[in-house]
Design an enzyme around this catalytic site. Structure first.
Site, PDB file in Angstrom:
ATOM      1  N   ASN A  92       0.831  -1.197   0.000  1.00 46.01           N
ATOM      2  CA  ASN A  92       0.000   0.000   0.000  1.00 46.01           C
ATOM      3  C   ASN A  92       0.871   1.256   0.000  1.00 46.01           C
ATOM      4  OD1 ASN A  92      -2.226  -1.683   0.265  1.00 46.01           O
ATOM      5  ND2 ASN A  92      -2.445  -1.340   2.458  1.00 46.01           N
ATOM      6  N   GLY A 325      -2.804   4.759   7.563  1.00 49.32           N
ATOM      7  CA  GLY A 325      -1.418   4.820   8.019  1.00 49.32           C
ATOM      8  C   GLY A 325      -0.439   4.454   6.920  1.00 49.32           C
ATOM      9  N   ASP A 326      -0.816   3.483   6.094  1.00 46.10           N
ATOM     10  CA  ASP A 326       0.030   3.105   4.959  1.00 46.10           C
ATOM     11  C   ASP A 326       0.141   4.267   3.977  1.00 46.10           C
ATOM     12  OD1 ASP A 326      -0.061   0.609   6.190  1.00 46.10           O
ATOM     13  OD2 ASP A 326      -1.615  -0.146   4.835  1.00 46.10           O
ATOM     14  N   ALA A 327      -0.984   4.961   3.768  1.00 46.68           N
ATOM     15  CA  ALA A 327      -0.989   6.106   2.866  1.00 46.68           C
ATOM     16  C   ALA A 327      -0.105   7.227   3.400  1.00 46.68           C
ATOM     17  CB  ALA A 327      -2.417   6.605   2.652  1.00 46.68           C
ATOM     18  N   GLY A 330       3.348   6.375   2.678  1.00 42.92           N
ATOM     19  CA  GLY A 330       3.654   6.549   1.267  1.00 42.92           C
ATOM     20  C   GLY A 330       3.947   7.992   0.918  1.00 42.92           C
TER      21      GLY A 330
END
Length: 374
Positions: A92, A325-327, A330
């Site tokens: 992600n 959180g993954d975003a 990123g």
């Protein structure tokens, strides 16, 4: 950076197919696949999500590895009308970074099965501009992650399957290792510490041996510092950046013990920043998110942690917090790759997280939006 990124960013973790449950009807969405786990969201009314949590003994806001008692959840979700969404935390994050960075900037590595789900993951990642170099396991299916949403909480139940079969020899193969040597930024999700610590350490040591390279670690989930602390501790001297959230930070402090146990998030961030470091020429940066509360940043050698307010969003705009959180990671990592300031990199993370929570699952809007400062 130029018009293309030359795969400067290399990400390693567990690719999964997410199976995401929803308690209400959802609009049709395109298949998009992240982190090598495949996500499967529900698309019509089902028994309450609370009932699903109770049935499988899950907590409302948690992330666990599936035990035998959890295995029927995937068939339960798949038996209803559903969407499959690419998942897996670092995949992600890789897609999120590539959403911002120039073409051909980001490469993701992990292990999948020899099945249609893996083919769908490849296709979706290709559509997102993310290059993947999967190890293919002949015996295990592509990993799955059951996602149950209750209000603003999400419960993740992961069966790693093929994702658990990643091997160091793939990373060090003649086809892959030149890609490692070419990259300048290495991002490893904490979930991979349950799979292949030697691969994570190979990237960490490659970064430490080359002063221009950067090693970034994500804590990923509370159970990583709780139950895989020795593996996490093995990587910690190599952290140039470490990313986590408030619950992961609290779990780390509890496992670490000593003076940091029971401390507030700023004190925890400062303690993390001061851990022993191999590459003493680069100060460690600790980044801890807190949902709608300010993001906390601590820098090695500094006595005070910094606060960065998050971008505001109306509750009516929030569709799905899974993968937020993954975003953030990123967007933040994209800023680091582009040489942005710490302040702007944090804001880029918050901008991308805000985009993501308006979508179903860990996805980003298309046509692409362009980052602008808060």
């Amino acid at each position: 950076m130029g018009s293309t990124g030359n795969y400067q960013l290399l990400c390693l973790e567990n690719p999964l197919l997410d199976i995401q449950a929803e308690g209400y009807s959802l609009p049709p969405i395109p298949l998009i696949l992240p982190n090598q786990l495949l996500e499967i969201p529900m698309a019509h009314p089902i028994p309450s999500d609370e009932a699903l949590l109770q049935k499988y003994g899950l907590k409302a806001n948690d992330a666990i590895l599936a035990e035998d008692k959890h295995m029927p959840i995937y068939a339960d979700l798949l038996s209803r009308k559903h969407h499959l969404i690419a998942g897996g935390a670092a995949q992600n994050t890789a897609r999120g970074a590539q959403y911002i960075l120039p073409p051909s900037s980001t490469l993701f590595i992990g292990c999948v099965g020899k099945d249609d789900y893996a083919a769908q993951l490849r296709s979706a990642c290709s559509a997102a501009g993310l290059r993947v170099e999967y190890r293919v396991d002949d015996t295990q299916p592509t990993g799955r992650c059951g996602v149950v949403i209750t209000g603003s909480n999400r419960s993740l139940c992961t069966h790693l399957a093929a994702a658990n079969e990643y091997k160091l020899d793939h990373l060090q193969s003649p086809e892959i290792w030149p890609l490692v040597q070419n990259a300048k930024f290495y991002y490893v999700g904490g979930y991979h510490l349950t799979v292949c610590v030697p691969a994570a350490m190979a990237l960490a040591k490659e970064a430490a041996a080359n002063p221009e390279k950067i090693f970034i670690m994500n804590l990923s989930a509370p159970f990583i510092p709780q139950f895989f602390k020795s593996q996490l501790d093995e990587t910690s001297p190599y952290w140039d950046y470490v990313i986590g959230n408030e619950t992961e930070a609290a779990a780390w402090a509890e496992a670490e013990g000593g003076d940091v146990k029971g401390k507030g998030i700023k004190e925890i961030a400062l303690a993390m920043a001061e851990l022993k470091k191999v590459n003493e020429g680069r100060k460690r940066v600790v980044v801890l998110t807190q949902g709608t509360d300010p993001t906390i940043v601590a820098i090695q050698g500094e006595k005070e942690a910094r606060e960065f307010p998050v971008r505001t969003i109306g509750t009516e705009e929030i569709y799905d917090t899974n993968g937020a959180g993954d975003a953030f990671a990123g967007g933040f990592v994209a800023g680091i790759v582009e040489g942005k300031s710490l302040e702007e990199s944090v804001d880029m993370g918050q901008w991308l997280a805000k985009l993501s929570i308006k979508e179903l699952g860990p996805q980003f809007p298309f046509p692409k939006q362009t980052y602008s400062k808060a």
